[in-house]
Design a protein around this motif. Structure first.
Motif, PDB file in Angstrom:
ATOM      1  N   LEU A  74     -32.334 143.242  58.382  1.00 22.32           N
ATOM      2  CA  LEU A  74     -31.384 142.979  57.304  1.00 22.32           C
ATOM      3  C   LEU A  74     -31.093 144.245  56.512  1.00 22.32           C
ATOM      4  O   LEU A  74     -31.908 145.162  56.430  1.00 22.32           O
ATOM      5  CB  LEU A  74     -31.894 141.878  56.381  1.00 22.32           C
ATOM      6  N   PHE A  75     -29.878 144.269  55.931  1.00 22.26           N
ATOM      7  CA  PHE A  75     -29.418 145.387  55.136  1.00 22.26           C
ATOM      8  C   PHE A  75     -29.895 145.274  53.701  1.00 22.26           C
ATOM      9  O   PHE A  75     -30.092 144.168  53.179  1.00 22.26           O
ATOM     10  CB  PHE A  75     -27.881 145.441  55.128  1.00 22.26           C
ATOM     11  N   SER A  76     -30.037 146.427  53.047  1.00 22.79           N
ATOM     12  CA  SER A  76     -30.293 146.448  51.613  1.00 22.79           C
ATOM     13  C   SER A  76     -29.056 145.973  50.868  1.00 22.79           C
ATOM     14  O   SER A  76     -27.965 145.858  51.441  1.00 22.79           O
ATOM     15  CB  SER A  76     -30.686 147.855  51.156  1.00 22.79           C
ATOM     16  N   HIS A  77     -29.194 145.739  49.559  1.00 23.38           N
ATOM     17  CA  HIS A  77     -28.111 145.136  48.773  1.00 23.38           C
ATOM     18  C   HIS A  77     -26.828 145.958  48.783  1.00 23.38           C
ATOM     19  O   HIS A  77     -25.732 145.416  48.652  1.00 23.38           O
ATOM     20  CB  HIS A  77     -28.565 144.954  47.328  1.00 23.38           C
ATOM     21  N   ASP A  78     -26.952 147.282  48.956  1.00 28.58           N
ATOM     22  CA  ASP A  78     -25.784 148.158  48.932  1.00 28.58           C
ATOM     23  C   ASP A  78     -25.376 148.644  50.321  1.00 28.58           C
ATOM     24  O   ASP A  78     -24.455 149.439  50.459  1.00 28.58           O
ATOM     25  CB  ASP A  78     -26.051 149.365  48.026  1.00 28.58           C
ATOM     26  N   GLY A  79     -26.063 148.167  51.363  1.00 29.61           N
ATOM     27  CA  GLY A  79     -25.738 148.569  52.720  1.00 29.61           C
ATOM     28  C   GLY A  79     -26.203 149.964  53.081  1.00 29.61           C
ATOM     29  O   GLY A  79     -25.902 150.441  54.182  1.00 29.61           O
ATOM     30  N   CYS A  80     -26.946 150.610  52.193  1.00 29.00           N
ATOM     31  CA  CYS A  80     -27.411 151.972  52.451  1.00 29.00           C
ATOM     32  C   CYS A  80     -28.480 152.000  53.539  1.00 29.00           C
ATOM     33  O   CYS A  80     -28.505 152.901  54.370  1.00 29.00           O
ATOM     34  CB  CYS A  80     -27.947 152.593  51.168  1.00 29.00           C
ATOM     35  N   TYR A  81     -29.379 151.035  53.506  1.00 29.09           N
ATOM     36  CA  TYR A  81     -30.494 150.986  54.448  1.00 29.09           C
ATOM     37  C   TYR A  81     -30.450 149.691  55.264  1.00 29.09           C
ATOM     38  O   TYR A  81     -29.886 148.677  54.835  1.00 29.09           O
ATOM     39  CB  TYR A  81     -31.824 151.030  53.703  1.00 29.09           C
TER      40      TYR A  81
END
Length: 449
Positions: free
Chosen positions: A162-169
């Motif tokens: 799954l992605f982090s909340h901002d899509g960075c990771y």
């Protein structure tokens, strides 16, 4: 019958590796922060992360773990912007592919085994990450299905991605407890760690803080990419599922002994712990938190859902989800969710035999029900029409249900085996699903309301 460690969903024998668990009884004393006494050991696979000051700044560990202030700022900004603007788990197996109408606009076929998990990138929802029984995870584009990069180096089934909340990771984890975090922009690993066997993985909704629940019972939390760590102690029981409350300050965790704990994320203190007659009589399989931060619902293999006051820990009511003519095992609660629509006070439960119940919270009365005739895997709500519920089924079908009336709006078909996970894009235009049929499918959602 086995339970996926990532989602708590019981699924088919196609996942042979999910049949083994190693339960470790752990010390219940509180572990403290990184660098102090009782610090969790550094992973032998840990790698030196790239410089990430542009992402997390130069805050010290304590400041980074004070997620409350960060989250409250995000909530205020978001609110300001708004003001401006089967009968059993084998049902899906063995279906003839030619007999199933395929509503998908794209089928991702890169995996060579069951695909256990899938998740949209939250900002633009053009990318999806999926993980499977083939020990692989991929980040891929929903437009053409092309792989953006492969999350390699896993040696066991990838059950969380799954992605982090901002899509960075993007975080990927396998059944053995090996976790990797990748920076999407550079397609490179910035952090790795090994715990014991994992049951679930999740990101904080507003910070680069990663959480993991283990078979040993502990809940780990790491600051990414530095890896600074804190641990929420268990009590000798397997940690089955967890949910961060909307306020970002607390987390609710369900255990195999039927109990539920609420922790303070800053102090690591146990705020509430259900016990005695307040607990389920079997494992907690799913958990959700109301948008007002005052209610928690837990679903269990004992065929009940329980509503708790998150402030006091008081048990408010027990909802019996046993269907007519069904056994307790057939009626085990596989999914629970509060309706996000502000005009209604509703909680939804879904069982292994396919019964979906819409409960009125103030009266605890079953307002409507829908029988999808196949086990419920997971619920997701439409982000633009929050009274519309998508239910993923063990028969390979996604059903769109209007919670106001309990009626079926439409079905989405294409999978030829059990659906194991479902995710919806931020704008509500697309669904992605993963399945025992070794594929992910992307569906276009057209809702005229």
């Amino acid at each position: 019958m086995a339970t996926c460690i990532s989602t708590g969903i019981r699924f088919s024998s196609a996942c042979s590796t999910c049949l083994e668990y190693f339960v470790n009884i752990v010390d219940s004393s509180v572990r403290e922060t990184m660098g102090e006494t009782n610090t969790p050991p550094v992973s032998p696979r840990d790698q030196e992360p790239d410089s990430e000051e542009e992402i997390v700044g130069t805050q010290n560990e304590d400041e980074d773990f004070e997620v409350i202030e960060v989250y409250e700022e995000d909530i205020e900004n978001e609110e300001g912007a708004e003001e401006e603007g089967g009968e059993n788990e084998a049902e899906g197996e063995g279906m003839d592919e030619t007999d199933v109408p395929d509503d998908a606009i794209l089928t991702f076929k890169q995996h060579s085994g069951s695909v256990f998990c899938c998740s949209f990138e939250p900002k633009e929802s053009k990318l999806v990450v999926s993980g499977g029984e083939d020990d692989k995870a991929y980040v891929w584009n929903i437009t053409d299905g092309q792989v953006v990069f492969e999350c390699s180096n896993h040696q066991d089934s990838v059950t969380s991605a799954l992605f982090s909340h901002d899509g960075c990771y993007v975080a990927t984890a396998d059944m053995s407890g090996f976790i990797q975090v990748w920076k999407v922009a550079t397609k490179s690993v910035v952090w790795t760690f090994e715990t014991g066997d994992l049951n679930w993985l999740d990101w904080h909704p507003a910070s680069h803080i990663l959480f993991a629940g283990t078979v040993a019972g502990d809940t780990w939390m790491w600051k990414i990419p530095s890896g600074d760590c804190k641990t929420l102690p268990g009590h000798g029981e397997r940690n089955e599922c967890g949910k961060i409350l909307p306020d970002g300050r607390r987390i609710a965790i369900g255990y195999v002994d039927g109990s539920v704990k609420i922790f303070d994320l800053k102090t690591l203190a146990v705020l509430q712990h259900s016990n005695g007659g307040q607990t389920h009589t079997n494992a907690v399989s799913s958990i959700d938190c109301h948008r007002d931060n005052n209610l928690i619902v837990s679903g269990s293999l004992d065929s009940t859902a329980k509503l708790y006051n998150s402030q006091t820990g008081k048990l408010l009511c027990t909802l019996s989800c046993v269907g007519v003519g069904s056994s307790e095992e057939e009626s085990s609660v596989e999914a629970v969710s509060f309706c996000p629509e502000t005009s209604v006070s509703l909680v939804v439960t879904g069982t292994l035999n396919g019964k979906i119940s819409f409960w009125d919270i103030p009266t605890q009365i079953e307002r409507q029900s829908y029988d999808q005739s196949a086990g419920v895997v997971k619920f997701v709500w439409h982000p633009k029409h929050p009274y519309l519920l998508f239910s993923a089924g063990l028969d390979g079908v996604i059903r769109l249900i209007d919670s106001r009336s309990g009626t079926l709006v439409r079905e989405y078909t294409g999978h030829t085996a059990n659906i194991l996970d479902i995710s919806i894009s931020f704008d509500g235009y697309h669904l992605v699903t993963s399945s025992d049929d070794q594929t992910c499918r992307v569906f276009e959602v057209n809702v005229d309301h």
